[in-house]
Scaffold this motif. Structure first.
Motif, mmCIF file in Angstrom:
data_model
loop_
_atom_site.group_PDB
_atom_site.id
_atom_site.type_symbol
_atom_site.label_atom_id
_atom_site.label_comp_id
_atom_site.label_asym_id
_atom_site.label_seq_id
_atom_site.Cartn_x
_atom_site.Cartn_y
_atom_site.Cartn_z
ATOM 1 N N HIS A 177 2.828 -7.344 4.295
ATOM 2 C CA HIS A 177 1.374 -6.688 4.599
ATOM 3 C C HIS A 177 0.932 -6.985 5.996
ATOM 4 O O HIS A 177 1.650 -7.734 6.788
ATOM 5 N N ALA A 178 -0.312 -6.428 6.591
ATOM 6 C CA ALA A 178 -0.994 -6.788 7.587
ATOM 7 C C ALA A 178 -2.427 -6.949 7.410
ATOM 8 O O ALA A 178 -2.664 -6.282 6.286
ATOM 9 N N HIS B 226 0.832 -1.037 -0.027
ATOM 10 C CA HIS B 226 -0.134 -0.067 -0.073
ATOM 11 C C HIS B 226 0.779 1.247 0.061
ATOM 12 O O HIS B 226 1.975 1.222 -0.619
ATOM 13 N N GLU C 245 -6.222 -7.582 -0.411
ATOM 14 C CA GLU C 245 -5.009 -6.784 -1.211
ATOM 15 C C GLU C 245 -4.893 -6.289 -2.440
ATOM 16 O O GLU C 245 -4.280 -5.610 -2.782
ATOM 17 N N GLU D 201 -2.558 0.031 7.802
ATOM 18 C CA GLU D 201 -1.461 -1.029 7.746
ATOM 19 C C GLU D 201 -0.245 -0.482 6.960
ATOM 20 O O GLU D 201 0.829 -1.107 7.084
HETATM 21 ZN ZN LIG Z 1 -2.121 -5.242 2.666
#
Ligand SMILES: [Zn+2]
Length: 433
Positions: A286-287, A218, A321, A233
């Motif tokens: 990612h989270a 992101h 995502e 995130e």
């Molecule tokens: Zn993500």
């Protein structure tokens, strides 16, 4: 009999005396004295605070009894579930290597054996325990073909000497320091190189000649998943990526980030950098966040690799995502791409995913024992589509979870996660050179 009496009465000096007699007479009668010698070595190392040399060299000539079975760690005082043990320093000097641990070690932790490999012999020292920062390191002693230190298994650190020449190595312990000396350097080799015994230690780093692209998920207008109190995130994954970059650089890797600030990058452009730099691997960081109804349950770490497989769960995560950038590639293009993935490519990514998942989970649990293992999964992640190298996407946890979300915003946890990913990378390359 005298020896047994001494053992029963716990008289160490006598035990040693009679052991020596037993070995001497055994040798004269050409009998196998291996077990006595082995006994004798126990006294050598159990004497306090002294550097004592174990007589491994002499043991090696008695091939009748396999050494493998005899020298076993009898007591494991190291708690292998913890990994607070670290290697502080590794040096090679003349014919020796010195390894300094952060904790006292004893011979009970060490298992020595010899192994024949193709055209060479290996002297192997396995040390019980999980050692932080034990990424594969090559050391150099002129006259030895190769010396490698690495975390061999989950709770075994391995120090390996290899040469065509049958090396004789001995070790000694002084509190935190393990010293291994090579007694018979390969003279041919030394002659050829006009006796160049290295004075300054030269540590060859694990990451040499490897290129890694890290993709902090992101950025900019795309904040990614959102936790409570506007935890984004994009912020936490960027920090982990920066820590990861610095750890990998220290280990000798060449590292690039897809974004070096808080800016928006189209999903399809993320792998372009990786291809351009001819990266060996691509890591997308990612989270996760869960739906409101599952905020209290959804937590844990999971690692994904790209494959055409579409489990319900993978689809759900992939949909999230992929959300910011669905338009850039048509559905049919993606489908064609997914179908073009061949087995070896998928397998390489899967191996990478397994190593990353295992190591991240391990270091995360250093800080918090309750971190959940979400496992390794496959799925159609568009960010990985187009990468021409093994690539994975790791979900470091749920920022929507009341506890895990907070942890993900502490630099302490972020650093631990980065360390875990770095160890996973090392582990992958060690297995897949
Ligand atoms: Zn993500």
């Amino acid at each position: 009999m005298e020896y047994l009496k001494a053992v029963l009465n716990n008289k160490q000096d006598k035990e040693i005396k009679y052991l020596k007699i037993l070995i001497e007479t055994g040798n004269k009668l050409k009998k196998n004295t291996f077990k006595y010698k082995n006994e004798l070595t126990k006294y050598n190392t159990s004497t306090k605070n002294n550097i004592k040399t174990k007589t491994i060299t002499s043991l090696k000539f008695e091939k009748k009894t396999p050494i493998k079975k005899i020298i076993k760690p009898q007591i494991s005082k190291i708690d292998t579930n913890k990994s607070e043990y670290t290697i502080k320093k590794v040096l090679s000097k003349n014919n020796q290597i010195l390894i300094e641990f952060n904790t006292n070690i004893t011979k009970d932790y060490i298992r020595f054996f010899e192994k024949k490999v193709k055209n060479a012999t290996q002297d192997i020292y396995d040390i019980k325990g999980r050692f932080k920062y034990a990424h594969p390191t090559k050391l150099e002693i002129k006259g030895v073909k190769q010396i490698v230190i690495k975390q061999e298994k989950y709770n075994t650190l391995r120090i390996l000497f290899e040469d065509k020449y049958n090396l004789k190595t001995v070790y000694s312990i002084n509190k935190k320091i393990l010293k291994i000396s090579v007694l018979n350097l390969n003279k041919k080799y030394i002659k050829k190189n006009i006796v160049k015994i290295s004075k300054s230690p030269k540590v060859i780093k694990s990451g040499q000649n490897r290129i890694i692209v890290i993709d902090p998920g992101h950025g900019g207008k795309d904040v990614g998943a959102v936790g409570s109190k506007k935890l984004y995130e994009k912020v936490t994954v960027f920090k982990v990526s920066k820590y990861l970059q610095s750890i990998l650089k220290q280990r000798g890797y060449k590292v690039y980030l897809t974004r070096t600030s808080d800016r928006f990058i189209k999903v399809k452009n993320r792998t372009i950098l990786a291809n351009k730099k001819k990266a060996d691997i691509f890591l997308s960081i990612h989270a996760n966040a869960a739906h409101k109804s599952r905020i209290k349950e959804a937590r844990g770490i999971e690692t994904f690799f790209l494959s055409p497989a579409r489990s319900e769960r993978a689809k759900r995560v992939a949909a999230k995502e992929n959300k910011s950038d669905m338009s850039t590639m048509s559905y049919s293009t993606k489908t064609v791409f997914l179908e073009s993935l061949n087995r070896p490519r998928i397998t390489a990514s899967q191996k990478l995913a397994i190593d990353i998942q295992r190591n991240v989970l391990f270091t995360a649990r250093n800080l918090y024992k309750d971190v959940l293992d979400g496992g390794v999964r496959e799925g159609p992640f568009w960010v990985l589509v187009g990468a021409q190298m093994p690539s994975i996407l790791v979900e470091l946890g749920y920022i929507s979870h009341p506890v895990e979300g907070k942890r993900l915003y502490t630099s302490k946890y972020q650093k631990e996660l980065a360390l875990g990913i770095a160890n996973g990378v090392d582990s992958y390359f060690a297995k897949n050179p």
